[in-house]
Design an enzyme around this catalytic site. Sequence first.
Site, mmCIF file in Angstrom:
data_model
loop_
_atom_site.group_PDB
_atom_site.id
_atom_site.type_symbol
_atom_site.label_atom_id
_atom_site.label_comp_id
_atom_site.label_asym_id
_atom_site.label_seq_id
_atom_site.Cartn_x
_atom_site.Cartn_y
_atom_site.Cartn_z
ATOM 1 N N LYS A 67 0.842 -1.203 0.000
ATOM 2 C CA LYS A 67 0.000 0.000 0.000
ATOM 3 C C LYS A 67 0.880 1.258 0.000
ATOM 4 C CE LYS A 67 -3.839 -0.828 2.565
ATOM 5 N NZ LYS A 67 -4.567 -0.835 3.841
ATOM 6 N N THR A 118 -11.641 -0.645 12.091
ATOM 7 C CA THR A 118 -12.212 -1.304 13.274
ATOM 8 C C THR A 118 -13.300 -2.256 12.776
ATOM 9 O OG1 THR A 118 -13.720 0.579 13.527
ATOM 10 C CG2 THR A 118 -11.756 0.567 14.918
ATOM 11 N N ASN A 250 -24.275 7.231 11.825
ATOM 12 C CA ASN A 250 -24.427 6.078 10.929
ATOM 13 C C ASN A 250 -25.676 5.269 11.264
ATOM 14 O OD1 ASN A 250 -22.287 6.777 9.384
ATOM 15 N ND2 ASN A 250 -20.945 5.094 9.986
ATOM 16 N N GLY A 295 -34.464 0.301 -2.125
ATOM 17 C CA GLY A 295 -33.795 -0.597 -3.066
ATOM 18 C C GLY A 295 -33.332 -1.850 -2.374
ATOM 19 N N CYS A 302 -19.025 0.376 6.540
ATOM 20 C CA CYS A 302 -19.342 1.214 7.711
ATOM 21 C C CYS A 302 -20.724 0.938 8.301
ATOM 22 C CB CYS A 302 -19.215 2.686 7.325
ATOM 23 S SG CYS A 302 -17.589 3.077 6.657
HETATM 24 C C1 UGA Z 1 -21.160 6.179 5.489
HETATM 25 C C2 UGA Z 1 -21.693 7.526 5.974
HETATM 26 O O1 UGA Z 1 -22.606 8.053 5.014
HETATM 27 C C3 UGA Z 1 -20.541 8.513 6.192
HETATM 28 O O2 UGA Z 1 -21.044 9.744 6.721
HETATM 29 C C4 UGA Z 1 -19.542 7.900 7.192
HETATM 30 O O3 UGA Z 1 -18.446 8.763 7.428
HETATM 31 C C5 UGA Z 1 -19.036 6.595 6.619
HETATM 32 O O4 UGA Z 1 -20.165 5.699 6.416
HETATM 33 C C6 UGA Z 1 -18.084 5.993 7.622
HETATM 34 O O5 UGA Z 1 -18.527 5.509 8.663
HETATM 35 O O6 UGA Z 1 -16.871 6.087 7.419
HETATM 36 P P1 UGA Z 1 -20.385 5.251 3.126
HETATM 37 O O7 UGA Z 1 -20.118 3.931 3.782
HETATM 38 O O8 UGA Z 1 -19.400 5.777 2.153
HETATM 39 O O9 UGA Z 1 -20.572 6.401 4.218
HETATM 40 O O10 UGA Z 1 -21.778 5.019 2.393
HETATM 41 P P2 UGA Z 1 -23.135 5.823 2.145
HETATM 42 O O11 UGA Z 1 -23.008 6.743 1.016
HETATM 43 O O12 UGA Z 1 -23.699 6.351 3.408
HETATM 44 O O13 UGA Z 1 -24.052 4.611 1.645
HETATM 45 C C7 UGA Z 1 -24.220 3.434 2.452
HETATM 46 C C8 UGA Z 1 -25.119 2.446 1.778
HETATM 47 O O14 UGA Z 1 -26.463 2.886 1.839
HETATM 48 C C9 UGA Z 1 -24.837 2.183 0.299
HETATM 49 O O15 UGA Z 1 -24.900 0.789 0.061
HETATM 50 C C10 UGA Z 1 -25.953 2.909 -0.413
HETATM 51 O O16 UGA Z 1 -26.275 2.325 -1.647
HETATM 52 C C11 UGA Z 1 -27.085 2.751 0.580
HETATM 53 N N1 UGA Z 1 -28.132 3.775 0.474
HETATM 54 C C12 UGA Z 1 -27.844 5.086 0.681
HETATM 55 C C13 UGA Z 1 -29.424 3.381 0.184
HETATM 56 O O17 UGA Z 1 -29.729 2.188 -0.010
HETATM 57 N N2 UGA Z 1 -30.398 4.348 0.095
HETATM 58 C C14 UGA Z 1 -30.133 5.651 0.308
HETATM 59 O O18 UGA Z 1 -31.080 6.469 0.219
HETATM 60 C C15 UGA Z 1 -28.823 6.035 0.604
#
Ligand code: UGA
Length: 482
Positions: A67, A118, A250, A295, A302
């Site tokens: 990495k 983690t 989250n 969906g 996360c």
């Molecule tokens: C998430 C949080 O949004 C961040 O704020 C946080 O910092 C991060 O985790 C973390 O803990 O580090 P992320 O894992 O990148 O970020 O993903 P998201 O964009 O939140 O999406 C999570 C999941 O929810 C995806 O599979 C997405 O497709 C799904 N999702 C999201 C839905 O099914 N419907 C929605 O309306 C929004």
Amino acid sequence: MTIPYSTGSHTAGPFGAGLTSAAVTPPSGASRPRLTFVGTGYLGATYAICFAELGYEVLGVDVDPEKIAALGGGDVPFHEPGLDELLRSNLAAGRLRFSTSFDEAAEFGDVHFICVGTPQRGDGMGADLSYVEAAVTGLASRLTRRALIVGKSTVPVGSAEWVQQLVDKHAAPELGVEVAWSPEFLQEGHAVEDVLRPNRLVVAAKSPWAASLLYAAHKGVFDLATTEEREVPVVVCDFATAELVKVAANAFLATKISFINAMSEVCEAAGADVTLLAKALGYDPRIGQRYLQAGVGFGGGCLPKDIRAFQARAQELGVGEALRFLHEVDLINTRRRTRVLKLAAQLLDRRYGPAGPDLSACRVAVLGATFKPNSDDVRDAPSLAVAALLHKAGADVHVYDPQGTENARAALPDVVYESSLAAAVADADLVCVLTEWAEFRNADPVALGHIAAAKRVIDGRNCLDPTQWTAAGWEYYGMGRA
Ligand code: UGA
């Protein structure tokens, strides 16, 4: 664009509510604090690169030599829009370096951000803190002058105090090494923006010195905001609150997604349309449109593991009942994956028995392998989980993803990976769109109709235009839509 760092005297500034202090000189004697980011996974690498972009001298540290070699050579080992360019320009500017040496990190840094993973423990729902422990002890035992160790990893509440104890045990007491906490909220796919232009900063520091140094380590973020006439809200709090903000955020997002997916189940039974329901709900500013996309549910590294670790920690604290609803949130989420399998059986005219359906001799195109678009991350991806269910049911599964194929193949080697959308759809009896990549949203249903064996599509992300697809002769099924 690099933001010039103003070197004038500063105080603890907005981090100092209740902790007012005079300016601090970084222990290294440098005019601005030198930063290390320990753990160069998604979080640490993005932070290291973006903080170099903000003008800081930065060292990224990881125990994985591959990495480190990739990053040092100008290659980001994951897909994140905009990050490659920033990595290369900051390496070239000499502000950014990468190393596997804790000795070098200890020698270099004033503020050390702990950014290691983690993950969920193998033996339960709780978080595995072994990487945090290794990073903190590895660093603390090598420090030869005062420094600030700042936790960024997502941890169970109470971990920051434990990190403080580790530091007290492993760093020489006369150095006065301190611990602070500042959780991160970056979203994959928007990570550069989220770090350079955060919608809030949450900080916990125990002394005016720590608050002041932590502020100096973030001054670049405030300077950028000032040049753009923006404000960055700051919440100054105690360790426990800072740790909880992250997991509570989250948990809230996961709950919002599972709420709309629960509505989706009701809509399916009642003959209603969840996309219109969500639209109408979202116009209420108290509810809002975001995270109401029904969906196949949430995945990634996360949300799923954080809601489980949060429940495990609440149980330890004797307040398990307070978070019992998160178990339901998790169940609703996994039910969306089996819903696709049930729909597939229905569309392919196969009986769904107690052991699931028999989908042998059916070719299924799975479009999407990552947990969301603009990422190559397949951790706990609903799309890949559905592909595995379809494969287990006997289907001949052909997967295509614009960025995630390599990671998907390592996680689920048993299915066929195609190198194009057309190759996946060719001869398919059923098409399942499970990640809402723009390439799939904009695909031409007429052209795809010519190459598929049968025109059946499950829109697992409600991202296609049903009118357009049905007009092209497809039997269209969305999630939670009549
Ligand atoms: C998430 C949080 O949004 C961040 O704020 C946080 O910092 C991060 O985790 C973390 O803990 O580090 P992320 O894992 O990148 O970020 O993903 P998201 O964009 O939140 O999406 C999570 C999941 O929810 C995806 O599979 C997405 O497709 C799904 N999702 C999201 C839905 O099914 N419907 C929605 O309306 C929004």
